[in-house]
Design a protein around this motif. Structure first.
Motif, PDB file in Angstrom:
ATOM      1  N   UNK A 245      47.086  82.354  39.116  1.00 47.47           N
ATOM      2  CA  UNK A 245      47.710  81.488  38.111  1.00 47.47           C
ATOM      3  C   UNK A 245      48.831  80.664  38.731  1.00 47.47           C
ATOM      4  N   UNK A 246      48.973  79.425  38.279  1.00 44.88           N
ATOM      5  CA  UNK A 246      50.100  78.587  38.672  1.00 44.88           C
ATOM      6  C   UNK A 246      51.365  79.061  37.967  1.00 44.88           C
ATOM      7  N   UNK A 247      52.445  79.204  38.733  1.00 43.58           N
ATOM      8  CA  UNK A 247      53.730  79.552  38.133  1.00 43.58           C
ATOM      9  C   UNK A 247      54.524  78.303  37.744  1.00 43.58           C
ATOM     10  N   UNK A 248      54.117  77.160  38.264  1.00 41.71           N
ATOM     11  CA  UNK A 248      54.762  75.887  37.940  1.00 41.71           C
ATOM     12  C   UNK A 248      53.913  74.771  38.515  1.00 41.71           C
ATOM     13  N   UNK A 249      54.161  73.550  38.058  1.00 36.28           N
ATOM     14  CA  UNK A 249      53.528  72.357  38.611  1.00 36.28           C
ATOM     15  C   UNK A 249      54.632  71.404  39.045  1.00 36.28           C
ATOM     16  N   UNK A 250      54.754  71.209  40.349  1.00 28.97           N
ATOM     17  CA  UNK A 250      55.828  70.397  40.919  1.00 28.97           C
ATOM     18  C   UNK A 250      55.446  68.922  40.807  1.00 28.97           C
ATOM     19  N   UNK A 251      56.373  68.122  40.311  1.00 30.67           N
ATOM     20  CA  UNK A 251      56.148  66.684  40.238  1.00 30.67           C
ATOM     21  C   UNK A 251      55.268  66.243  39.090  1.00 30.67           C
ATOM     22  N   UNK A 252      54.979  67.138  38.151  1.00 27.08           N
ATOM     23  CA  UNK A 252      54.180  66.790  36.975  1.00 27.08           C
ATOM     24  C   UNK A 252      55.042  66.979  35.733  1.00 27.08           C
ATOM     25  N   UNK A 253      55.701  65.936  35.273  1.00 28.72           N
ATOM     26  CA  UNK A 253      56.556  66.071  34.081  1.00 28.72           C
ATOM     27  C   UNK A 253      55.765  66.607  32.895  1.00 28.72           C
ATOM     28  N   UNK A 254      56.301  67.641  32.269  1.00 23.49           N
ATOM     29  CA  UNK A 254      55.598  68.237  31.139  1.00 23.49           C
ATOM     30  C   UNK A 254      54.473  69.165  31.542  1.00 23.49           C
ATOM     31  N   UNK A 255      54.369  69.494  32.836  1.00 26.42           N
ATOM     32  CA  UNK A 255      53.322  70.390  33.311  1.00 26.42           C
ATOM     33  C   UNK A 255      53.674  71.849  33.099  1.00 26.42           C
ATOM     34  N   UNK A 256      52.954  72.729  33.778  1.00 27.70           N
ATOM     35  CA  UNK A 256      53.147  74.169  33.646  1.00 27.70           C
ATOM     36  C   UNK A 256      54.541  74.551  34.135  1.00 27.70           C
ATOM     37  N   UNK A 257      55.229  75.375  33.361  1.00 26.75           N
ATOM     38  CA  UNK A 257      56.552  75.896  33.724  1.00 26.75           C
ATOM     39  C   UNK A 257      56.467  77.401  33.908  1.00 26.75           C
ATOM     40  N   UNK A 258      57.538  77.992  34.426  1.00 30.10           N
ATOM     41  CA  UNK A 258      57.555  79.439  34.605  1.00 30.10           C
ATOM     42  C   UNK A 258      57.442  80.161  33.260  1.00 30.10           C
ATOM     43  N   UNK A 259      57.997  79.578  32.208  1.00 23.86           N
ATOM     44  CA  UNK A 259      57.853  80.202  30.885  1.00 23.86           C
ATOM     45  C   UNK A 259      56.390  80.214  30.451  1.00 23.86           C
ATOM     46  N   UNK A 260      55.689  79.086  30.681  1.00 23.11           N
ATOM     47  CA  UNK A 260      54.254  79.049  30.392  1.00 23.11           C
ATOM     48  C   UNK A 260      53.527  80.116  31.209  1.00 23.11           C
ATOM     49  N   UNK A 261      53.892  80.223  32.475  1.00 22.81           N
ATOM     50  CA  UNK A 261      53.197  81.148  33.370  1.00 22.81           C
ATOM     51  C   UNK A 261      53.400  82.598  32.935  1.00 22.81           C
TER      52      UNK A 261
END
Length: 710
Positions: A245-261
C-alpha cells in the motif's frame, strides 16, 4: 551459527502461516528478466536462486501480470495470466526452495502505468476515470540519444472501467493467486500501490468516480477489497496473502495521505490480509520525485509512515526504501516494523543475509545508489548493477577455477576495474600480482568517493577484498615488459584508466584554470608540476602536510575539512556537464561556492543514469547552480568565462577559478605495447573509453571470464 550482531533482523518471523528464518525479504522489483512471451526462463530463475543461496528468508518476485499482456509495464515482465505459465513458475519455486528460502509472487496490473502494453500491443490503459493531465519536466532530463528511442510514441487511449471490466479485473487477480499457489509459491503480495490499477482507484487524485467505486475511502478502496475477497475465496483462509500500500503520494495535490493509508490498512486487515508492505509513490511527471518515494535517495524515507501504520494494525508490517542494516535491526527491535524488504542492497550483494549471519557485515558489497538498476528498466533494458556485474548474468554460472599450478596473472592499475579483476581472479585460485604506479589503491574512485560519499564505501570494500584475497599488491610500481617477465607473468589485465588532456579552449593556459587531474591532485594531497605553477605557497604546504600526515587519504576528513577551507575562489565555472562536472558542481555548491556548469551538448548529465541525473540536476538548479547546455564559443578570460547559450545569446559568468571537466578518453597505449611484446592482454575499464564505475566493474568481470574460459 547466526551472529548476534543484528539480533532482531536475523530472528525468525511469521506472516500468517508462513514461517521465515529471518526478517529480510527481497522486495518485489521489476527486473525485466522473464522471457518475451511472459514465461519464466533461466535468467529469472537463476537470479532468484542466487538470492536464495544468499540466505534471504523471503523472495517476493515482482510484477507478475494477472492480465498480461494487458497491464504490462515493461519488457521481460513475468506473466501469470494463463495456466500455461504454471510449469515454468513451478521450476522457479522449486529452485528457490532447494536453498531454504521462501518465495512469493506479486500480483500486478499496471493500469495507468502500463505504457509498455500500449506501445507494443495497442492496449488501452485501465483506470477509474480520465486522469489529470500530465505535468512536469520528466522528458527534459533525457539525453538527445535517449529521446531518439521514444520517437513515434503516441498518446495512449484511456479505458475508464465499467462494472464488467471491474469484475474481470477482480477475477484475474483471483486466478493469478490460484496459479501462484499451484506453482508452489509460498504466498502472494497484491500490488496496491505505485499508481497501478488498484492504487489508481484508491487515490483521490486519479479517482473522481461518483458510483460505488469512488467518493469516500471505502468506495475508492472497494476494488481492492473485492480483490482480497476473491483471492481468499480462491486460495483459502490459510494461504499467506498480503498487500503493498502507498503511505503517501508525493507531488500529487489531494492524493493519498498517511491518514488515508492508516485507514486503508485497517480496512485491508479486516478484509483478511496477513501483512502490509508499506511504500509510497509520486507524480511521475516530475523528474526528481522518481527518487523521492518508492526508490528513495534519502535514507529511511518511508520508515515514519511504516511506524504509524504498524501502530494502526495488529498484522505484520514490512518496511522498505533505502534502510541501512543497523537501522533495519533497530526498527524491528523498537516494534516499528516486523520485516525489512530490501531492493538495491540485494541487487548489489544477494549474499548480504548470509554475510550478516556469519558476523561479516564488512564483506557486504555496498550499493552506491546510482540507480543503474532502475534506470535500465526506464530505457527498456533488463536490470543491471554498477557494482555487481553478475546481476542478470547469474545464468552463466561462476567461471571455472584456476587449473593447478596456474601461472600468475598480472593486473596493471589499482582503480576499481583493476581491484575487481584482482579479487575475482584470486577467488578462482589464480596467483595475482597487482601493479599500481601511485602510492595507493583507488585510482579515480578516490576522487569520486570524495565528491559522492557512497562511492567511498565501494572503494573501502574493494581495498578490503583485495587485501583479504591475498593479492600481491605492489604500489609505486610502474609496469614494464621486463618487470612482468621477471615476475613470470605472461597474461595481464590492463586497467590503467583514461587520459585527460586539456581541450583546446581559448584561455586554458592561465593559472586559475584547473583540469580535472589538477583538482583531483589538489584535493587528495598529490603534488604535480601543474599545481606548483597554479597554486600558492600556502596551498602547496597544506597539500604536502596533508599527504605526509595521511589526512588527505581520509576522504571523510577531506570532505569535512573542505567545508571550512579550499584553495578556490567564490565563483567557479565548470566547463563540462557530464557526470564528473556535475558531481563536482554538487561538491562545490555544498561548500558555499557560486557555480556555473557550461556544456556544449544540448543536455547535461551524460554518464549519469537517468534517475540519478533527474535528481542531481534538479537539486543543482534548486541550489542556484547555473546549468548551461548547448553552449558554444567558450573562452576563458582573466576572471570570467564567455560563451553563447543555446539560443545564440552571448553570456558571461564570473569565474575566480575555472575547472575543465572534459577531455577524458581511453588510452590503450600500454595495452598495445604489451601485446606487441608478446603478452596476452585484456584491456578493461576507462582504458577502453570512459565507462565510469559500471564500465570498470563489468569489464573486470568479462576479463576474468575470458581468462577462465581459455
Amino acid at each position: 551459527m547466526t551472529s548476534n550482531l543484528y539480533p532482531h533482523l536475523l530472528s525468525p518471523g511469521r506472516i500468517g502461516t508462513l514461517e521465515l528464518k529471518n526478517r529480510i525479504a527481497v522486495t518485489a522489483m521489476g527486473v525485466s528478466l522473464s522471457e518475451d512471451d511472459g514465461t519464466v526462463g533461466e535468467r529469472l530463475i537463476a537470479y532468484h536462486e542466487e538470492q536464495a543461496k544468499g540466505g534471504v528468508a523471503l523472495i517476493i518476485s515482482g510484477v507478475a501480470g494477472v492480465a498480461w499482456p494487458v497491464g504490462a509495464v515493461a519488457m521481460g515482465q513475468t506473466a501469470i495470466s494463463d495456466d500455461r505459465f504454471i510449469p515454468d513458475l513451478r521450476r522457479l519455486t522449486d529452485r528457490v526452495h532447494a536453498h531454504g528460502a521462501k518465495i512469493a509472487t506479486q500480483l500486478h496490473h499496471g493500469g495507468f502505468v502500463a505504457g509498455y502494453s500500449h506501445a507494443r500491443w495497442g492496449h488501452p490503459l485501465w483506470g477509474p476515470a480520465v486522469p489529470p493531465a500530465a505535468k512536469g519536466n520528466f522528458i527534459d532530463y533525457f539525453l538527445m540519444e535517449e529521446l531518439a528511442g521514444l520517437a513515434g510514441m503516441k498518446a495512449p487511449e484511456i479505458k475508464v472501467l465499467e462494472q464488467a471490466d471491474i469484475d474481470l479485473a477482480v477475477s484475474q487477480f483471483a486466478a493469478g493467486a490460484r496459479r501462484a499457489k499451484q506453482a508452489g509459491f509460498d504466498g502472494v503480495e497484491i500490488h496496491g500501490g505505485h499508481g497501478y490499477l488498484l492504487s489508481s482507484f484508491t487515490s483521490p487524485y486519479t479517482n473522481n468516480r461518483t458510483d460505488g467505486y469512488g467518493g469516500s475511502l471505502e468506495g475508492r478502496l472497494r476494488l481492492t477489497l473485492e480483490v482480497i475477497a476473491a483471492i481468499r475465496a480462491e486460495v483459502g483462509a490459510d494461504y499467506p496473502v498480503w498487500i503493498k500500500l502507498d503511505s503517501r503520494e508525493v507531488g500529487k495535490p489531494g492524493g493519498i495521505t498517511i491518514d488515508d493509508a492508516m485507514a486503508a490498512a485497517r480496512l485491508v486487515e479486516a478484509a483478511g490480509v496477513d501483512a502490509i508492505t508499506v511504500t509510497s509513490y509520486h507524480d511521475t511527471g516530475q523528474g526528481k520525485l522518481h527518487s523521492e518515494s518508492n526508490i528513495p535517495h534519502i535514507e529511511d524515507t518511508n520508515l515514519p509512515a511504516t511506524a504509524q501504520i504498524k501502530r494502526a494494525v495488529a498484522i505484520p508490517v514490512i518496511g522498505s526504501g533505502r534502510i541501512e542494516v543497523p537501522t533495519a535491526d533497530d526498527t524491528i527491535g523498537k516494534g516499528e516494523a516486523d520485516f525489512i524488504a530490501m531492493g538495491r542492497k540485494l541487487l548489489a550483494d544477494p549474499h548480504l543475509p548470509a554475510k550478516l549471519m556469519r558476523g561479516e557485515p564488512e564483506k557486504v558489497r555496498p550499493c552506491i545508489y546510482c540507480y543503474t538498476c532502475v534506470s535500465a528498466i526506464y530505457m527498456g533494458q533488463p536490470s543491471r548493477c554498477a557494482v555487481n556485474a553478475s546481476l542478470a548474468q547469474e545464468y552463466q554460472g561462476v567461471p571455472a577455477p584456476a587449473p593447478a599450478g596456474a601461472a600468475p596473472i598480472g593486473v596493471i592499475g589499482g582503480g576499481p576495474g583493476g581491484m575487481e579483476a584482482a579479487r575475482q581472479l584470486a577467488a578462482l585460485g589464480y596467483p595475482v600480482i597487482l601493479l599500481e604506479k601511485s602510492d595507493r589503491l583507488g585510482g579515480t574512485l578516490r576522487f569520486a568517493g570524495l565528491a559522492y560519499e557512497p562511492n567511498e564505501r565501494l572503494l573501502d570494500w574493494l581495498r578490503r577484498e583485495v587485501r583479504d584475497a591475498g593479492v600481491d599488491v605492489r604500489l609505486s610500481t610502474p609496469a614494464t615488459p621486463e618487470l612482468l617477465r621477471t615476475l613470470g607473468i605472461t597474461q595481464v589485465v590492463v586497467a590503467t584508466g583514461a587520459v585527460r588532456g586539456m581541450p583546446p579552449i581559448p584561455g586554458n593556459d592561465q593559472d586559475h584554470v584547473f583540469s580535472g587531474d589538477d583538482m583531483r591532485a589538489m584535493m587528495l594531497g598529490e603534488d604535480t608540476d601543474a599545481l606548483k605553477r597554479k597554486t600558492g605557497l600556502f596551498t602547496r604546504i597544506a597539500t604536502k602536510l596533508g599527504a605526509a600526515t595521511g589526512a588527505t587519504a581520509n576522504l571523510a576528513l577531506v570532505r569535512k575539512a573542505t567545508h571550512a577551507w579550499m584553495p578556490l575562489g567564490q565563483s567557479i565555472a565548470i566547463i563540462g556537464g557530464e557526470l564528473v562536472g556535475l558531481e563536482l558542481a554538487e561538491f562545490l555548491t555544498e561548500r558555499g561556492r557560486t557555480v556555473h556548469v557550461i556544456e556544449e551538448a544540448p543536455r547535461l548529465g551524460k554518464g549519469l543514469t537517468l534517475v540519478r541525473r533527474m535528481r542531481l540536476l534538479a537539486e543543482l538548479a534548486e541550489h542556484g547552480v547555473g546549468l548551461h547546455g548547448g553552449a558554444g564559443d567558450v573562452a576563458i578570460g582573466k576572471d570570467s568565462v564567455t560563451f553563447t547559450d543555446a539560443t545564440g545569446t552571448a553570456r558571461t559568468v564570473a569565474a575566480d577559478h575555472v575547472i575543465v571537466a572534459r577531455g577524458a578518453e581511453g588510452d590503450l597505449s600500454l595495452a598495445e605495447a604489451l601485446t606487441a611484446a608478446g603478452f596476452a592482454v585484456h584491456a578493461i575499464g576507462d582504458a577502453r573509453g570512459v565507462g565510469y564505475i559500471e564500465g570498470a566493474i563489468r569489464g573486470a568481470a568479462e576479463a576474468v571470464r575470458a581468462i577462465a574460459e581459455q
